[in-house]
Design an enzyme around this catalytic site. Structure first.
Site, mmCIF file in Angstrom:
data_model
loop_
_atom_site.group_PDB
_atom_site.id
_atom_site.type_symbol
_atom_site.label_atom_id
_atom_site.label_comp_id
_atom_site.label_asym_id
_atom_site.label_seq_id
_atom_site.Cartn_x
_atom_site.Cartn_y
_atom_site.Cartn_z
ATOM 1 N N GLN A 51 14.140 82.183 76.320
ATOM 2 C CA GLN A 51 14.554 81.176 77.299
ATOM 3 C C GLN A 51 13.481 80.866 78.337
ATOM 4 O O GLN A 51 13.550 79.846 79.009
ATOM 5 C CB GLN A 51 15.851 81.632 77.989
ATOM 6 C CG GLN A 51 17.037 81.620 77.033
ATOM 7 C CD GLN A 51 18.321 82.116 77.685
ATOM 8 O OE1 GLN A 51 18.594 83.299 77.682
ATOM 9 N NE2 GLN A 51 19.097 81.216 78.238
ATOM 10 N N HIS A 96 18.015 89.535 72.411
ATOM 11 C CA HIS A 96 18.750 88.555 73.226
ATOM 12 C C HIS A 96 18.923 87.309 72.350
ATOM 13 O O HIS A 96 18.222 86.311 72.504
ATOM 14 C CB HIS A 96 17.994 88.251 74.516
ATOM 15 C CG HIS A 96 18.846 87.571 75.558
ATOM 16 N ND1 HIS A 96 19.163 88.131 76.762
ATOM 17 C CD2 HIS A 96 19.461 86.362 75.554
ATOM 18 C CE1 HIS A 96 19.919 87.317 77.464
ATOM 19 N NE2 HIS A 96 20.119 86.213 76.742
ATOM 20 N N ASN A 109 22.339 91.711 73.330
ATOM 21 C CA ASN A 109 22.899 90.839 74.353
ATOM 22 C C ASN A 109 24.061 90.027 73.765
ATOM 23 O O ASN A 109 23.850 89.242 72.828
ATOM 24 C CB ASN A 109 21.819 89.868 74.838
ATOM 25 C CG ASN A 109 22.352 88.878 75.854
ATOM 26 O OD1 ASN A 109 22.483 89.221 77.015
ATOM 27 N ND2 ASN A 109 22.676 87.662 75.426
ATOM 28 N N GLU A 110 25.253 90.244 74.267
ATOM 29 C CA GLU A 110 26.433 89.451 73.882
ATOM 30 C C GLU A 110 26.600 89.297 72.367
ATOM 31 O O GLU A 110 26.805 88.177 71.877
ATOM 32 C CB GLU A 110 26.396 88.058 74.531
ATOM 33 C CG GLU A 110 26.378 88.096 76.040
ATOM 34 C CD GLU A 110 26.347 86.716 76.684
ATOM 35 O OE1 GLU A 110 26.091 85.724 75.981
ATOM 36 O OE2 GLU A 110 26.572 86.637 77.903
HETATM 37 O O1 IFM Z 1 21.801 81.735 79.235
HETATM 38 C C1 IFM Z 1 22.813 82.563 78.782
HETATM 39 C C2 IFM Z 1 22.259 83.897 78.355
HETATM 40 O O2 IFM Z 1 21.278 83.776 77.381
HETATM 41 C C3 IFM Z 1 23.377 84.771 77.801
HETATM 42 N N1 IFM Z 1 24.487 84.843 78.705
HETATM 43 C C4 IFM Z 1 25.000 83.603 79.247
HETATM 44 C C5 IFM Z 1 23.857 82.790 79.843
HETATM 45 C C6 IFM Z 1 24.397 81.489 80.464
HETATM 46 O O3 IFM Z 1 25.042 80.731 79.504
#
Ligand code: IFM
Length: 442
Positions: free
Chosen positions: A51, A145, A189-190
């Site tokens: 990102q 991520h 991550n998530e």
């Molecule tokens: O930008 C994302 C991130 O990569 C993962 N969690 C949520 C953020 C906002 O949407």
């Protein structure tokens, strides 16, 4: 924030080295000390490689952004050019008086082809860790991520049983390079994000699903493969989760084999789920979306939490916002206290200390973020006071950055980034956050 606090933070940054000294330290090679902040509450900001770094061309997402058709609003391109400006980013974390920085390492840079490891990229991330440590900033490192190498996706990615071995090998490489100085390691991550769609108040419709499928099919062709498997862009993510869970368990073992004392965990996307009717499906949703991970998390050292709001769970799924909900000018709900409630849930579900690895707000109007931060932190305080062990709060995000399908439209950053010059401008909300942290760390 008051000018006094801002001046005091800047003065402290100067006294302890500040940006100029940081640049000098980079040039001459900083002397790392032991990992900072052990036992201290972590107050920080978070980012992810894809990102912010820019030109992550060997990654699966880069391909998805560039093939046609693609549902991405725009490609990530140069992002925030943090691959080159990472020292400036860490310097801003320091200037704000924060004691933690969460960033991710990009697997596709470290292993651009299967069997090919880049020592130069391991050295790059190692320098980031060194500079964090030398500035008294705890490096919280995420291994995955969302993004993975293109070769991995084209070979079947998380759909293959070899995924866990491949990810564990990568995790061990990174650990050998960084683990001695890292504060906390987040494997995934998530990884549960892909499971949440069917419980949402507006589940993905057929048009969205076919757009993703067409993009993935095109990415497979571009790679000369019959598949291109990306967890977040898979029609049946549940089929992949077993391999992701196995990858977490193997990666955790690999990290511990290098440094057994390094705290390891994974981060889940968890809203503040609220049952709105007696026969709410809230527990079914939790079992479906978080359940696959909760068992293995009980053997982790912490539970990572990422919260962005509240879900009202009805008899089949989430329902739209009730009329009584407080709303932001754009119609979305205003409920910064979601994070404290979600932390309570996650601790009770795992028995683990909670590290809030993300919490934030997409706000073009920075005044909204400046109001959001104290309310969110107050909810964290309340949870802690009621006995929930929370070990850190890492705001998402340090920078305005590439928000996946939405491109550069959303603004989550404490810091604005000019899309042409990459100039960073610290927003008033960041100083508000700094002021709150300053009162707690001194
Ligand atoms: O930008 C994302 C991130 O990569 C993962 N969690 C949520 C953020 C906002 O949407």
């Amino acid at each position: 924030m008051s000018g006094n606090v801002k001046d005091e933070l800047n003065r402290r940054a100067l006294l302890t080295g500040g940006a100029a000294a940081l640049t000098a330290a980079c040039a001459s090679g900083p002397t790392p000390t032991s990992p900072p902040s052990r036992g201290r509450f972590l107050w920080g900001a978070a980012t992810s490689g894809h990102q912010i770094e820019g030109n992550n061309i060997a990654s699966d997402f880069w391909t998805l952004e560039h093939v046609r058709p693609s549902p991405f609003a725009e490609p990530s391109g140069d992002a925030c050019d943090s691959l080159h400006r990472w020292d400036e980013d860490i310097s801003i974390v320091h200037q704000l008086g924060l004691n933690a920085y969460r960033f991710s390492v990009e697997w596709s840079r470290i292993q651009p082809e299967q069997g090919c490891w880049s020592q130069a990229m391991l050295d790059h991330y190692s320098r980031m860790v060194d500079v964090c440590v030398s500035r008294g900033i705890a490096p919280v490192v995420t291994l995955n991520h969302f993004t993975a190498p293109g070769w991995f996706a084209a070979a079947g990615g998380w759909a293959t049983t070899s995924a866990a071995d491949l990810f564990a090998a990568f995790s061990e490489k990174v650990s050998r390079a960084l683990a001695d100085r890292v504060s906390h390691m987040v494997t995934f991550n998530e990884p549960n994000l892909a499971l949440g769609g069917r419980w949402s108040s507006s589940p993905p419709g057929p048009a969205y699903i076919s757009a993703i499928e067409a993009c993935v099919a095109s990415a497979a062709r571009a790679n000369g493969s019959d598949r291109f498997v990306v967890l977040l862009a898979h029609p049946e993510p549940r089929k992949l989760i077993r391999n992701v869970v196995a990858a977490h368990v193997q990666a955790r073992a690999a990290i511990r084999s290098v440094r057994s004392s390094l705290p390891v965990g994974l981060s889940l996307a968890i809203p503040d789920d609220v049952a709105v009717v007696a026969n709410s499906v809230i527990e079914a949703k939790r079992a479906d979306v978080y359940g696959p991970f909760l068992d293995v998390m009980r053997d982790d050292d912490f539970a990572g939490l990422q919260t962005y709001g509240r879900d009202y769970i009805g008899t089949e799924r989430a329902i739209p916002l009730p009329p009584s909900a407080a709303r932001r000018p754009d119609g979305r709900e205003w409920f910064p206290a979601a994070v404290g409630n979600a932390a309570r849930y996650l601790h009770n579900a795992t028995g683990k200390p909670v590290l809030i690895t993300e919490n934030g707000i997409d706000a073009a109007d920075d005044a909204e973020r400046a109001r959001f931060i104290p309310e969110a932190i107050a909810s964290v305080d309340a949870a802690r006071q009621s006995g929930i062990p929370i070990i850190g709060y890492l705001h998402w995000s340090l920078l305005d950055n590439f928000e996946w399908l939405s491109g550069y439209g959303p603004k989550y950053g404490l810091v604005a980034v000019d899309r042409t010059t990459f100039r960073r401008t610290i927003k008033p909300s960041a100083w508000r956050y700094a002021e709150i942290v300053s009162a707690r760390l001194t």
